[in-house]
Write a protein that holds these residues in place. Structure first.
Motif, PDB file in Angstrom:
ATOM      1  N   LEU A 185      -5.208   3.098   3.906  1.00  0.00           N
ATOM      2  CA  LEU A 185      -4.022   3.910   4.148  1.00  0.00           C
ATOM      3  C   LEU A 185      -3.493   4.536   2.862  1.00  0.00           C
ATOM      4  O   LEU A 185      -2.524   5.296   2.893  1.00  0.00           O
ATOM      5  N   GLU A 186      -4.125   4.178   1.774  1.00  0.00           N
ATOM      6  CA  GLU A 186      -3.651   4.679   0.479  1.00  0.00           C
ATOM      7  C   GLU A 186      -3.630   6.201   0.461  1.00  0.00           C
ATOM      8  O   GLU A 186      -4.622   6.860   0.771  1.00  0.00           O
ATOM      9  N   GLY A 187      -2.467   6.740   0.071  1.00  0.00           N
ATOM     10  CA  GLY A 187      -2.333   8.188  -0.013  1.00  0.00           C
ATOM     11  C   GLY A 187      -2.411   8.889   1.321  1.00  0.00           C
ATOM     12  O   GLY A 187      -2.689  10.081   1.383  1.00  0.00           O
ATOM     13  N   LEU A 188      -2.171   8.178   2.387  1.00  0.00           N
ATOM     14  CA  LEU A 188      -2.287   8.773   3.723  1.00  0.00           C
ATOM     15  C   LEU A 188      -1.433  10.015   3.843  1.00  0.00           C
ATOM     16  O   LEU A 188      -1.851  11.037   4.367  1.00  0.00           O
TER      17      LEU A 188
ATOM     18  N   THR B 176       0.846  -1.186   0.000  1.00  0.00           N
ATOM     19  CA  THR B 176       0.000   0.000   0.000  1.00  0.00           C
ATOM     20  C   THR B 176       0.881   1.235   0.000  1.00  0.00           C
ATOM     21  O   THR B 176       1.784   1.363   0.821  1.00  0.00           O
TER      22      THR B 176
ATOM     23  N   LEU C 282       1.626   4.712   0.896  1.00  0.00           N
ATOM     24  CA  LEU C 282       1.154   5.722   1.821  1.00  0.00           C
ATOM     25  C   LEU C 282       1.319   7.123   1.265  1.00  0.00           C
ATOM     26  O   LEU C 282       0.645   8.045   1.680  1.00  0.00           O
TER      27      LEU C 282
ATOM     28  N   GLY D  64      -4.958  -2.812   3.268  1.00  0.00           N
ATOM     29  CA  GLY D  64      -4.251  -1.548   3.405  1.00  0.00           C
ATOM     30  C   GLY D  64      -4.833  -0.402   2.610  1.00  0.00           C
ATOM     31  O   GLY D  64      -4.285   0.699   2.622  1.00  0.00           O
ATOM     32  N   PHE D  65      -5.944  -0.608   1.934  1.00  0.00           N
ATOM     33  CA  PHE D  65      -6.453   0.428   1.049  1.00  0.00           C
ATOM     34  C   PHE D  65      -6.912   1.673   1.793  1.00  0.00           C
ATOM     35  O   PHE D  65      -6.989   2.751   1.224  1.00  0.00           O
TER      36      PHE D  65
END
Lengths: 229, 550, 524
Positions: free
Chosen positions: C515-518, A209, A211, C512-513
């Protein structure tokens, strides 16, 4: 604070009137640095409650040239690290370890035998290691990831050297501050095999994933204590 | 919710005969029977309870009518809703419901037979509403009436009605109204009016002459005569007493050999002949009958030699029948001649039988003699018009009440039952029958009878106007029993009519050939059953429809 | 840190730290509302972050998109007959440093687009019509209000096929007799007073309200179910619509009657009055009727009712107001109608009782039922009491779960063959989630890292081992037969199972999607 300024002023004045004294012949310097890092980018907020973090490191330097009687050029190899502990989303504990290994070039000006202001620049690589641990359950597997980046520093400081002991060795003390210029690191996490929790060993493959970009640039301040010989 | 929680009453058409006083709380009130030309008669001075008239047997009992149940007209059924101050008018054919305002707390209802006209008394005001339903709707007109009135009697010609306070109603206790005041209503179109009159003490019923021109209010003091044509304004009306009020030297004796009626005596089973000439009653606890000529006000006493336990007058008024229980004898007395000439009377001896009560068929041709209190399953069918000998009937269970079909060819007999569980294990058949409630159907011509046992107490019932069928209500809330039984009087077959709610009353809507069964339901429920085909329709929630808000 | 150096370091750090404060967004909770499946996508709504994360599993690699929502998302449901999720947001009442924000309803697509309608009140419940066109926002009587004052009889009608405008949504307050709306049921389109229209039936305490969606400006029609002095707690619980006869059937708790409202045309009393009015009747339906179903043709409509209190079923003739009583050997509180196939008219009714009331079911042939009565009833013993049921009428199968002490067990009732095939389980199935994609029944037991399934073609059971216990299992739409076993995890985690090949080898874990682009969204 006033005492500190007064001491610095006194040192400078004293150094200016001291006249040209002999340069210390101790080209090598090793030291331990302690200081702080300030991060300008908000991406750090995900891993720490504040933008400033404690940093420490090791430094190895050697004088390589002199100029104009007072100037000294040195090259150094510097390693620093900082660990950020935090959390986000009321769901994860985070632990980010950031390492920086840089090769630098510093120019010192011998104002007095023992007092040398300097400017320093370095370039190098940074490595960040991230672990996300769920708060909810101890059996849940953690997520982890790491990334490399390029970075550079530029700063200035003051180096103080003591007299000799053990025939050649001298203590050295430096204070330095400046800026860190880092490229953004794309952090990706995936289930941490080292902390699987209850996840079986043959867990289904899971794509990482992303971040997003982590930028550890900002400012720094450090104090170095070491030996010259 | 209480608007539709009805007491257990009897129904209009299934009037039962009894003599003596009512001994059941639910049976108090105006008492009606079928052997007086469908005109009611009442006990005078009846006090209820279980007095022991002869050798230990209590008084014979009867069943009564309540005015608080839905009443049927020609095509419409009227349901009083005292909580809402409305009367719901239900079309028995289309089931359309209309709601009519009817004073303050309309409660006591009576309909004019074979018409869509209803009278309803209010409990919260001394008023009566006259409702008349036509194709365009129902009109209401209010009349002032005597305070506290709870009973309505309507003349056969529907021209007049009498409203009074019946203190025998179970809920009266210490009534607020007057014991001696009635209201006479003139229902003639264009002459509608109400007139207050004083009558004898505690009226208990009202009868009318066959032509409806005269009304007779039966009171403790005697019979008050209402000549409707002469009632043009307030006036005193004559009351003819049954008692002998002459003062004698020997109160306990007989003066001059003639039977003497004690001034403390009570009379019962008061009846008035259809022509209105003669009023007849028995003196309770004695062998005496008292007959009063209402025209001349001359009274005479007849001694039948044994205590008279029941007295019925033929619908045409040509004779009376007296039951002498202790003598096992029934006496037929031609009227008026048989009162004075004993030779004209026919004495029918039934040795060994308990002849406590007698019920005449509507045509007066037959009579059933039985006892409603003795533990006997016998009854005797008398042929009063012909020469057939009395027929002893083994009904297998004691009799509680009897009703003849309007055509007189069949009769329905409701039985009493012994205490105990009829379905307890190990019981023999006879005991099971003894403990089971039920009723019998009797074909008078063939003397054939059918016993129908029921799984719960027989409730209100009725025989439809054309005599083709009867309806019996069965209810047991604990066992979820809520149904009616439709009985064909042609072949005595029984069909169950399942109901959605516990039944409380049954009546007939003559023009629609339907029977309506009122049920215990918070919002009101009535089921209409075609008495020929058995098809049924129900209507529920009369009031809710009027409370839909837009 | 060396105590000697601490003060200086701290001073310098403080100076530097004063130049930047932590982004508060990272302190917000990542918690999600229960995920919603619509089409081939899963929708995870994060109320604190005012966003929905849409995972579209229809592509080879699931794509993740983030969609901004209104403040205070409180409810997410799939939109009926559409591959969209409806998200009801309560807005923000405002506080120090926080601006107030209006409530809204958003329709989010799998491609990450959203349409939003602003609502005037912080509604907490949502009802929608079967075709997904209409949505009615109301207040859930059991939810916390979080407002100083609010009117629980206020509601908002949204036409989801129309763009937001001054007349969409329509916000209004319905008449009340002291109660509050408990639930809303939409009618199918039916001709009432000569006009085809959809009605919203608002169920309240002891009364119902009819809203005409074709004329939202007209006043509502309120039908009381009891008289004012009646203290019974009559709560309408089930509504059926007889479209051909424009009649509404209503069953209510604490009532032994069915309420029949025949909608008849009337002359409106004013310009804002309705042109129809219900004619109300009540049909006796046994003791404590618990389910009802419409049978017969339009000209001969019947209502089949089961009443566990009187252990019978009744066939009610709504025209003649008569009833045929069918005593049952086993009490039943549910009815399932089925025919020869999914499209054929229902010819048989399955009567069954859940929650442990019965261990047998009854098959009732609907043909000539009034005449044949008990001759049309066949009882099938299952041998165990029924806990819960999952009807799959299109497959002519009903899955029963049976409560047991240590191990769970299931039965698959074949409606055609009238056979019951027991399925045993090694683990208790209490709390298990069931879902059906019409060809397979999926079972997700609590705490077990396995997903069970039963192929309805041959009643073949199987299982798929998972990496974590499933909290729920949902069937996904789209061309492929797939289900998603949802797992606990703040990062977002589910396992995709191929319904055609339900094996671990063909499963795919998506994690985990959330958290994508967190890090990239933090500064926004």
């Amino acid at each position: 604070m006033n005492t500190f300024v007064a001491v610095c002023a006194g040192v400078l004045l004293g150094a200016g009137t001291a006249g040209a004294q002999a340069r210390i012949d101790a080209p090598w310097r090793v030291g331990i640095s302690l200081g702080a890092r300030f991060h300008a980018d908000s991406s750090v907020d995900a891993f720490a409650s504040g933008r400033s973090q404690f940093a420490s490191g090791l430094s190895l330097s050697r004088d390589v040239a002199t100029f104009r009687e007072r100037g000294t050029v040195a090259v150094d190899l510097d390693w620093s690290m900082e660990t950020l502990d935090g959390g986000f989303g009321q769901a994860f504990h985070t632990r980010l370890s950031a390492h920086a290994l840089t090769a630098g070039l510093s120019v010192r000006w011998h104002v007095a035998r023992w007092f040398e202001p300097y400017a320093r620049a370095s370039v190098g690589a940074g490595y960040s290691d991230l672990a996300l641990t769920p708060q909810a359950s101890s059996n849940a597997s953690a997520l982890a990831g790491d990334a490399w980046t390029l970075l550079g520093t530029a700063g200035a400081g003051v180096q103080l050297t003591t007299g000799t002991f053990l025939r050649r060795a001298r203590f050295v003390f430096a204070v330095e501050a400046g800026g860190v210029f880092a490229m953004s690191q794309t952090m990706r996490v995936a289930p941490d095999a080292a902390h699987p929790g209850s996840t079986p060993a043959d867990a289904l493959p899971v794509g990482a994933t992303t971040l997003g970009g982590l930028n550890l640039g900002g400012g720094y301040f450090k104090m170095l204590v070491g030996l010259r010989f | 919710m209480k608007a539709y929680t009805l007491t257990l009453p009897l129904v209009f058409a299934a009037a039962l005969d009894a003599c003596g006083s009512a001994s059941n709380d639910s049976l108090a009130g105006p008492r009606f029977d079928t052997d007086a030309g469908t005109q009611p008669r009442a006990d005078v001075g009846s006090t209820g309870g279980a007095g022991f008239a002869d050798g230990g047997l209590p008084r014979e009992t009867g069943e009564t009518r309540s005015f608080q149940t839905p009443q049927g007209g020609a095509r419409h059924v009227y349901v009083a809703n005292p909580a809402r101050d409305h009367v719901e008018v239900i079309d028995a054919e289309t089931l359309a419901i209309s709601s009519v305002e009817a004073g303050d707390g309309p409660t006591y209802l009576a309909t004019v037979p074979n018409t869509d006209t209803a009278l309803v008394l209010d409990v919260n005001a001394p008023t009566l509403a006259l409702l008349q339903t036509t194709a365009t709707g129902t009109t209401s007109r209010s009349f002032d009436v005597v305070d506290g009135a709870n009973a309505i009697a309507i003349a056969p010609d529907a021209q007049h009605a009498v409203v009074f306070l019946d203190t025998a109603q179970p809920n009266q206790g210490v009534p607020a109204g007057s014991f001696q005041e009635i209201s006479v209503l003139d229902l003639r179109p264009g002459h509608e009016s109400s007139l207050a009159l004083s009558v004898g003490f505690r009226p208990t019923g009202v009868t009318f002459s066959g032509d409806g021109a005269t009304g007779y209010v039966v009171t403790e003091d005697g019979v008050t005569i209402l000549d409707f044509a002469a009632l043009t304004g307030p006036r005193l009306v004559p009351t003819v007493s049954f008692r002998d009020d002459a003062v004698t030297a020997d109160d306990a004796g007989v003066d001059g050999g003639a039977p003497h009626i004690s001034r403390d005596a009570t009379v019962a089973d008061v009846a008035v002949t259809r022509d209105g000439h003669l009023a007849l009653a028995r003196v309770d606890g004695t062998s005496l009958l008292r007959a009063v000529d209402l025209r001349t006000r001359v009274a005479q006493t007849v001694d039948l030699g044994s205590e008279v336990t029941d007295l019925d007058v033929a619908p045409d008024g040509s004779f009376a029948v007296a039951a002498l229980r202790s003598a096992s004898r029934v006496v037929r007395i031609p009227l008026p001649d048989g009162l004075g000439d004993a030779a004209m009377r026919t004495v029918i001896s039934l040795p060994g039988e308990v002849t406590g009560s007698v019920t005449l068929s509507p045509d007066g041709a037959r009579a059933l003699v039985y006892s409603s209190v003795a533990a006997t399953d016998h009854a005797t069918l008398l042929d009063l018009a012909g020469t057939t000998a009395p027929s002893l009937l083994h009904l297998r269970k004691p009799v509680r009440a009897v009703a003849f079909a309007p055509d007189g060819r069949t009769a329905l007999v409701v039985h009493r039952h012994a205490d105990g569980d009829a379905h307890a294990p190990g019981l023999d058949l006879a005991t099971q029958i003894d403990r089971s409630p039920g009723y019998s159907l009797l074909d008078c011509a063939s003397r054939f009878s059918v016993l129908a046992l029921t799984d719960t107490e027989v409730g209100p019932f009725m025989l439809v106007p054309d005599g083709s069928s009867a309806f019996v209500l069965l209810r047991d809330d604990a066992r979820n029993i809520a149904r009616a039984q439709r009985v064909s009087l042609a072949n005595f077959t029984v069909r169950d009519v399942l109901l959605g709610s516990p039944p409380v009353s049954v009546g007939a809507v003559s023009l629609s050939h339907r029977v309506f069964i009122g049920q215990d339901h918070p919002e009101g429920r009535i089921t209409f059953v075609d008495w020929s085909t058995g098809t049924q329709q129900s209507v529920t929630g009369f009031e809710l429809n009027s409370r839909i808000v837009e | 840190m060396n105590p000697i150096l601490r003060p200086q370091t701290l001073c310098f750090a403080l100076v530097l730290a004063a130049c930047g404060q932590r982004d508060p967004r990272y302190g917000l909770s990542m918690a999600t509302l229960p995920p919603v499946a619509a089409g081939s996508a899963l929708f995870y709504v994060q109320p604190a972050l005012d966003r929905a994360v849409v995972v579209d599993t229809g592509t080879t690699d699931p794509t993740v998109r983030s969609v901004a929502l209104g403040t205070g998302a409180a409810l997410a449901v799939p939109r009926a007959a559409h591959a969209e999720a409806l998200v009801l947001s309560r807005g923000e009442r405002g506080s120090d440093g926080v601006d107030p924000a209006p409530a809204s309803l958003a329709a989010v697509t799998a491609t990450g687009t959203a349409r939003r309608w602003t609502l005037d009140a912080p509604f907490t419940a949502l009802s929608q019509s079967d075709d997904g066109r209409w949505a009615l926002a109301t207040f859930d009587p059991h939810a916390v209000s979080e407002r100083l004052l609010f009117n629980p009889n206020e509601l908002a009608l949204v036409d989801l096929d129309a763009a937001p405008s001054a007349t969409n949504p329509v916000v209004r307050t319905v008449r009340s007799f002291g109660g509050v709306p408990q639930r809303v049921v939409f009618s199918p389109a039916m001709v009432v007073a000569g006009e085809r229209r959809v009605l919203a039936v608002v169920l309240s305490d002891a009364y119902v309200t009819l809203l005409d969606l074709a004329h939202p400006d007209r006043s509502e029609v309120t039908v009381r179910l009891t008289l004012p002095e009646d203290t019974r707690a009559i709560a309408p619980s089930q509504v059926l619509f007889d479209v051909e006869n424009a009649t509404i059937y209503l069953r209510a708790d604490a009532s032994n009657d069915l309420y029949v409202m025949r909608l008849v045309q009337v002359t409106p009393a004013s310009a804002t009055s309705e042109d129809f009015r219900p004619a109300l009747n009540q049909l006796a339906a046994g003791t404590h009727p618990s389910d009802m179903a419409l049978t017969g043709t339009a000209a001969a409509r019947r209502v089949l009712v089961v009443s566990p209190g009187s252990q019978d079923a009744r066939l009610l003739d709504t025209v003649a107001n008569t009833s045929t009583v069918l005593p049952l050997s086993a009490p039943a509180n549910h009815i399932l109608l089925f025919g020869a196939d999914a499209t054929a008219p229902a010819t048989t009714a399955l009567l069954y009782g859940t929650n442990g009331v019965a261990s047998a079911v009854s098959f009732v042939a609907l043909t000539d039922l009034a005449a044949r009565r008990s001759l049309n009833v066949e009882t099938l013993q299952l041998g165990r009491t029924i806990g819960d049921a999952l009807p799959l009428p299109e497959r002519k199968v009903v899955l029963f779960s049976h409560p047991s002490g240590t191990t769970g067990s299931l039965s698959l009732l074949d409606l055609s063959q009238r056979t019951a095939a027991p399925i045993y389980s090694e683990a208790s199935l209490g709390g298990a989630r069931f879902d059906g994609d019409r060809q397979t029944v999926w079972v997700a037991p609590d705490g077990l890292q396995r997903l069970g399934y039963i192929d309805l073609d041959g009643f073949r059971p199987g299982e798929v081992r998972l990496d974590a216990a499933a909290t729920d299992v949902v069937a996904l739409g789209g061309a492929a037969r797939r289900v998603a076993a949802l797992h606990a995890g703040a990062e977002g985690w589910f396992t995709l199972i191929d319904g055609a090949q339900p094996t671990r080898a063909h499963a795919r874990s998506v994690r985990g999607f959330l958290l994508e682009g967190l890090l990239d969204e933090g500064a926004q």
